[in-house]
Enzyme design. Structure first.
Site, PDB file in Angstrom:
ATOM      1  N   ASP A  14      -7.143 -14.192   8.055  1.00 46.19           N
ATOM      2  CA  ASP A  14      -5.881 -14.081   7.298  1.00 46.19           C
ATOM      3  C   ASP A  14      -4.860 -15.143   7.698  1.00 46.19           C
ATOM      4  O   ASP A  14      -3.676 -14.849   7.933  1.00 46.19           O
ATOM      5  CB  ASP A  14      -5.263 -12.680   7.482  1.00 46.19           C
ATOM      6  CG  ASP A  14      -5.943 -11.642   6.601  1.00 46.19           C
ATOM      7  OD1 ASP A  14      -6.583 -12.023   5.604  1.00 46.19           O
ATOM      8  OD2 ASP A  14      -5.812 -10.438   6.907  1.00 46.19           O
TER       9      ASP A  14
ATOM     10  N   GLU B 204     -10.997  -5.898  -5.388  1.00 45.74           N
ATOM     11  CA  GLU B 204     -11.037  -6.951  -4.360  1.00 45.74           C
ATOM     12  C   GLU B 204     -12.289  -6.828  -3.517  1.00 45.74           C
ATOM     13  O   GLU B 204     -12.532  -5.800  -2.886  1.00 45.74           O
ATOM     14  CB  GLU B 204      -9.778  -6.836  -3.488  1.00 45.74           C
ATOM     15  CG  GLU B 204      -9.721  -7.840  -2.356  1.00 45.74           C
ATOM     16  CD  GLU B 204      -8.391  -7.777  -1.612  1.00 45.74           C
ATOM     17  OE1 GLU B 204      -7.385  -7.318  -2.213  1.00 45.74           O
ATOM     18  OE2 GLU B 204      -8.365  -8.184  -0.439  1.00 45.74           O
TER      19      GLU B 204
ATOM     20  N   HIS C 193       0.874  -1.177   0.000  1.00 46.47           N
ATOM     21  CA  HIS C 193       0.000   0.000   0.000  1.00 46.47           C
ATOM     22  C   HIS C 193       0.911   1.227   0.000  1.00 46.47           C
ATOM     23  O   HIS C 193       2.023   1.173   0.527  1.00 46.47           O
ATOM     24  CB  HIS C 193      -0.857   0.066   1.268  1.00 46.47           C
ATOM     25  CG  HIS C 193      -1.778  -1.089   1.484  1.00 46.47           C
ATOM     26  ND1 HIS C 193      -1.403  -2.214   2.173  1.00 46.47           N
ATOM     27  CD2 HIS C 193      -3.065  -1.279   1.125  1.00 46.47           C
ATOM     28  CE1 HIS C 193      -2.430  -3.055   2.222  1.00 46.47           C
ATOM     29  NE2 HIS C 193      -3.443  -2.524   1.594  1.00 46.47           N
TER      30      HIS C 193
ATOM     31  N   MET D  63       2.736  -5.724  -7.746  1.00 44.60           N
ATOM     32  CA  MET D  63       1.436  -5.099  -7.489  1.00 44.60           C
ATOM     33  C   MET D  63       1.582  -3.986  -6.469  1.00 44.60           C
ATOM     34  O   MET D  63       2.388  -4.084  -5.543  1.00 44.60           O
ATOM     35  CB  MET D  63       0.460  -6.171  -6.974  1.00 44.60           C
ATOM     36  CG  MET D  63      -0.922  -5.679  -6.584  1.00 44.60           C
ATOM     37  SD  MET D  63      -1.066  -5.097  -4.881  1.00 44.60           S
ATOM     38  CE  MET D  63      -1.679  -6.582  -4.063  1.00 44.60           C
TER      39      MET D  63
ATOM     40  N   LYS E 168     -15.098  -8.004  -0.477  1.00 46.36           N
ATOM     41  CA  LYS E 168     -15.176  -8.542   0.886  1.00 46.36           C
ATOM     42  C   LYS E 168     -16.563  -8.230   1.421  1.00 46.36           C
ATOM     43  O   LYS E 168     -17.065  -7.135   1.180  1.00 46.36           O
ATOM     44  CB  LYS E 168     -14.091  -7.892   1.765  1.00 46.36           C
ATOM     45  CG  LYS E 168     -13.946  -8.536   3.135  1.00 46.36           C
ATOM     46  CD  LYS E 168     -12.792  -7.918   3.933  1.00 46.36           C
ATOM     47  CE  LYS E 168     -12.671  -8.599   5.292  1.00 46.36           C
ATOM     48  NZ  LYS E 168     -11.629  -7.971   6.137  1.00 46.36           N
TER      49      LYS E 168
ATOM     50  N   GLU F  41      -9.938 -13.003  -2.893  1.00 45.35           N
ATOM     51  CA  GLU F  41      -9.182 -13.427  -1.711  1.00 45.35           C
ATOM     52  C   GLU F  41      -9.905 -14.583  -1.026  1.00 45.35           C
ATOM     53  O   GLU F  41     -11.099 -14.496  -0.742  1.00 45.35           O
ATOM     54  CB  GLU F  41      -9.006 -12.265  -0.732  1.00 45.35           C
ATOM     55  CG  GLU F  41      -8.414 -12.729   0.597  1.00 45.35           C
ATOM     56  CD  GLU F  41      -7.860 -11.614   1.462  1.00 45.35           C
ATOM     57  OE1 GLU F  41      -7.397 -10.607   0.912  1.00 45.35           O
ATOM     58  OE2 GLU F  41      -7.894 -11.775   2.691  1.00 45.35           O
TER      59      GLU F  41
ATOM     60  N   HIS G  24     -11.970 -13.781   2.107  1.00 43.41           N
ATOM     61  CA  HIS G  24     -13.125 -12.918   1.897  1.00 43.41           C
ATOM     62  C   HIS G  24     -14.323 -13.700   1.368  1.00 43.41           C
ATOM     63  O   HIS G  24     -15.465 -13.432   1.748  1.00 43.41           O
ATOM     64  CB  HIS G  24     -12.771 -11.769   0.961  1.00 43.41           C
ATOM     65  CG  HIS G  24     -11.743 -10.835   1.530  1.00 43.41           C
ATOM     66  ND1 HIS G  24     -11.253  -9.749   0.841  1.00 43.41           N
ATOM     67  CD2 HIS G  24     -11.105 -10.828   2.738  1.00 43.41           C
ATOM     68  CE1 HIS G  24     -10.358  -9.116   1.601  1.00 43.41           C
ATOM     69  NE2 HIS G  24     -10.246  -9.757   2.740  1.00 43.41           N
TER      70      HIS G  24
ATOM     71  N   ASP H 257      -1.839 -12.916   1.062  1.00 38.44           N
ATOM     72  CA  ASP H 257      -2.334 -11.797   1.868  1.00 38.44           C
ATOM     73  C   ASP H 257      -2.772 -12.381   3.208  1.00 38.44           C
ATOM     74  O   ASP H 257      -3.948 -12.650   3.437  1.00 38.44           O
ATOM     75  CB  ASP H 257      -3.495 -11.100   1.151  1.00 38.44           C
ATOM     76  CG  ASP H 257      -3.923  -9.838   1.889  1.00 38.44           C
ATOM     77  OD1 ASP H 257      -3.294  -9.507   2.916  1.00 38.44           O
ATOM     78  OD2 ASP H 257      -4.878  -9.191   1.442  1.00 38.44           O
TER      79      ASP H 257
ATOM     80  N   ASP I 134     -12.261 -11.879  10.108  1.00 34.44           N
ATOM     81  CA  ASP I 134     -11.246 -12.010   9.061  1.00 34.44           C
ATOM     82  C   ASP I 134      -9.940 -12.510   9.681  1.00 34.44           C
ATOM     83  O   ASP I 134      -9.260 -11.778  10.392  1.00 34.44           O
ATOM     84  CB  ASP I 134     -11.049 -10.633   8.421  1.00 34.44           C
ATOM     85  CG  ASP I 134     -10.061 -10.648   7.277  1.00 34.44           C
ATOM     86  OD1 ASP I 134      -9.678 -11.749   6.830  1.00 34.44           O
ATOM     87  OD2 ASP I 134      -9.677  -9.562   6.831  1.00 34.44           O
TER      88      ASP I 134
ATOM     89  N   ASP J 123       2.311   1.836   3.409  1.00 34.14           N
ATOM     90  CA  ASP J 123       3.252   0.870   3.982  1.00 34.14           C
ATOM     91  C   ASP J 123       4.681   1.399   3.832  1.00 34.14           C
ATOM     92  O   ASP J 123       5.579   1.018   4.579  1.00 34.14           O
ATOM     93  CB  ASP J 123       3.188  -0.486   3.249  1.00 34.14           C
ATOM     94  CG  ASP J 123       1.840  -1.162   3.385  1.00 34.14           C
ATOM     95  OD1 ASP J 123       1.114  -0.869   4.350  1.00 34.14           O
ATOM     96  OD2 ASP J 123       1.521  -1.998   2.517  1.00 34.14           O
TER      97      ASP J 123
ATOM     98  N   ASP K 113      -5.355 -13.277  -3.978  1.00 33.94           N
ATOM     99  CA  ASP K 113      -4.876 -13.185  -2.595  1.00 33.94           C
ATOM    100  C   ASP K 113      -5.116 -14.519  -1.903  1.00 33.94           C
ATOM    101  O   ASP K 113      -6.260 -14.914  -1.648  1.00 33.94           O
ATOM    102  CB  ASP K 113      -5.608 -12.070  -1.841  1.00 33.94           C
ATOM    103  CG  ASP K 113      -4.999 -10.697  -2.113  1.00 33.94           C
ATOM    104  OD1 ASP K 113      -4.051 -10.617  -2.925  1.00 33.94           O
ATOM    105  OD2 ASP K 113      -5.468  -9.720  -1.510  1.00 33.94           O
TER     106      ASP K 113
HETATM  107 MN    MN Z   1      -6.466  -8.966   0.354  1.00 35.51          MN
END
Ligand code: MN
Length: 392
Positions: free
Chosen positions: A263, A187, A60, A94, A189, A223, A226, A293, A261, A63, A251
């Site tokens: 992950d 993306e 991002h 990406m 969710k 993802e 998601h 991800d 969520d 980040d 993802d």
């Molecule tokens: Mn993601």
């Protein structure tokens, strides 16, 4: 400690395994507990990814570049990051934009009611596209984490969709104007952080993309977690995206059904679903990045984060090998052959024509005989389990 995975399960650049700065850099904060791991600098994360054998790093904007950085700081940070990627042999496939962390986005970004917020979100995204382009990224992901509601009293949902379309159209024009050549990947969710998020599933986005000014430029970034949060079969959504030519990025992670969520490390919660997914991606020849991800358990230190990253890639490659074994298994192939062929006549009807429709309308079907054909899917699934558990 031995880090390089053994033999056939060792990650190689051609596997295109990538991680976000926010994934291995995740410090274990959750809504109920604070950070448990110290911060890592982007250059340290890139070095860690190189050590575990990854191919790419994604980011991002924030980040790498703080939201309040001066233009000079921004230039220095991007330049230094590009240099550490080069030094470590890591690519940036990406880039994406954070339109969810800062309080300004508490009511959404592109769909927010305040036009000032919508304008700022577009500006921030264009700046993020600049960063991504400078680092060589060719895929730009948009995840609208705050594009949703706690109460539908706040706006009409179709107005939100129109605002989202206007924003994506605007960004496509920017992409063309700057000749960045990005493929935009949307993306989905269903919820979290908002109570409900617009564009809840990959399927919602596939419908939306067809309404854009430049649909060819826009695809999806499904993802695992998601779609599992929405109770869906992830691989089916991926297959639809693939079949539509829209699988621009993916993802990978894992998620137990009906939870927040999570992950989780790829393949750690639903091994069989992960198997069908890997088999699908490998069977069709998906050649984009395999992006993880996900993040390590909150119980881990940074040695454990390496275990997490290594595990994601290792599980993918184990499942890839299992998929090959599955495809080469004689009994599995004979069952598939038997259930798909019609021993008596050619069942293929082809495209509609006056002639073949007349022939089809006049044909007699022996329903009882057809319904007696064996469909040994129990055996087929058990053979799958035998392969997955390593007894076959
Ligand atoms: Mn993601």
């Amino acid at each position: 400690m031995k880090r390089k995975a053994d033999g056939q399960y060792a990650p190689k650049p051609e596997h295109k395994f990538s991680f976000g700065l926010w994934t291995v850099g995740n410090r274990g904060r959750d809504p109920f507990g604070d950070f448990v791991r110290p911060p890592l600098k982007p250059a340290e994360i890139v070095a860690m990814l190189s050590e575990v054998g990854a191919w790419g790093v994604n980011l991002h904007d924030n980040d790498l570049v703080p939201i309040d950085a001066t233009p000079a700081e921004r230039d220095r940070l991007v330049r230094e990051f590009a240099a550490s990627c080069k030094k470590n042999g890591i690519v940036v496939p990406m880039a994406t934009v954070s339109l969810f962390f800062d309080p300004v986005f508490r009511d959404g970004a592109f769909t927010a009611n305040d036009p000032e917020v919508r304008a700022y979100a577009l500006q921030k995204t264009m700046h993020a596209m600049d960063i991504g382009a400078e680092l060589g990224a060719k895929i730009f992901v948009l995840w609208g984490g705050r594009e949703g509601v706690e109460t539908d009293a706040c706006r009409r949902a179709d107005v939100a969709i129109k605002r989202l379309r206007d924003a994506v159209n605007y960004l496509c024009e920017y992409n063309l104007d700057r000749r960045y050549g990005f493929k935009l990947a949307l993306e989905a969710k269903p919820n979290e952080p908002r109570a409900d998020i617009y564009m809840a599933t990959t399927g919602h986005y596939l419908g939306f993309i067809a309404t854009l000014d430049h649909p060819e430029m826009v695809g999806v970034n499904p993802e695992v977690a998601h779609e599992h949060m929405a109770g869906l079969n992830f691989m089916h959504g991926v297959a639809q995206a693939w079949e539509a030519g829209k699988l621009f990025h993916i993802d990978l992670n894992d998620q137990m059904p009906g939870r927040y969520d999570q992950d989780l490390r790829f393949g750690s919660a639903n091994l069989k679903s992960a198997f069908w997914l890997v088999k699908f991606l490998e069977d069709v020849g998906y050649d984009g990045p395999r992006h993880f991800d996900a993040h390590a358990y909150r119980t881990e230190d940074y040695e454990g984060v390496k275990d997490f990253a290594t595990g994601c890639m290792r599980t993918y490659l184990i499942l890839k090998e299992k998929a090959q074994r599955w495809n080469e298994d004689a009994e599995i192939q004979s069952i598939l052959e038997a259930v798909s062929t019609d021993p008596d006549q050619d069942g293929e009807i082809g495209r509609f024509s006056k002639k073949n429709s007349a022939s089809l309308l006049s044909r007699t079907f022996d329903r009882e005989q057809i319904a007696q054909k064996r469909l040994p899917y129990e055996r087929l699934d058990q053979l799958t389990i035998d392969i997955l558990t390593g007894v076959k």
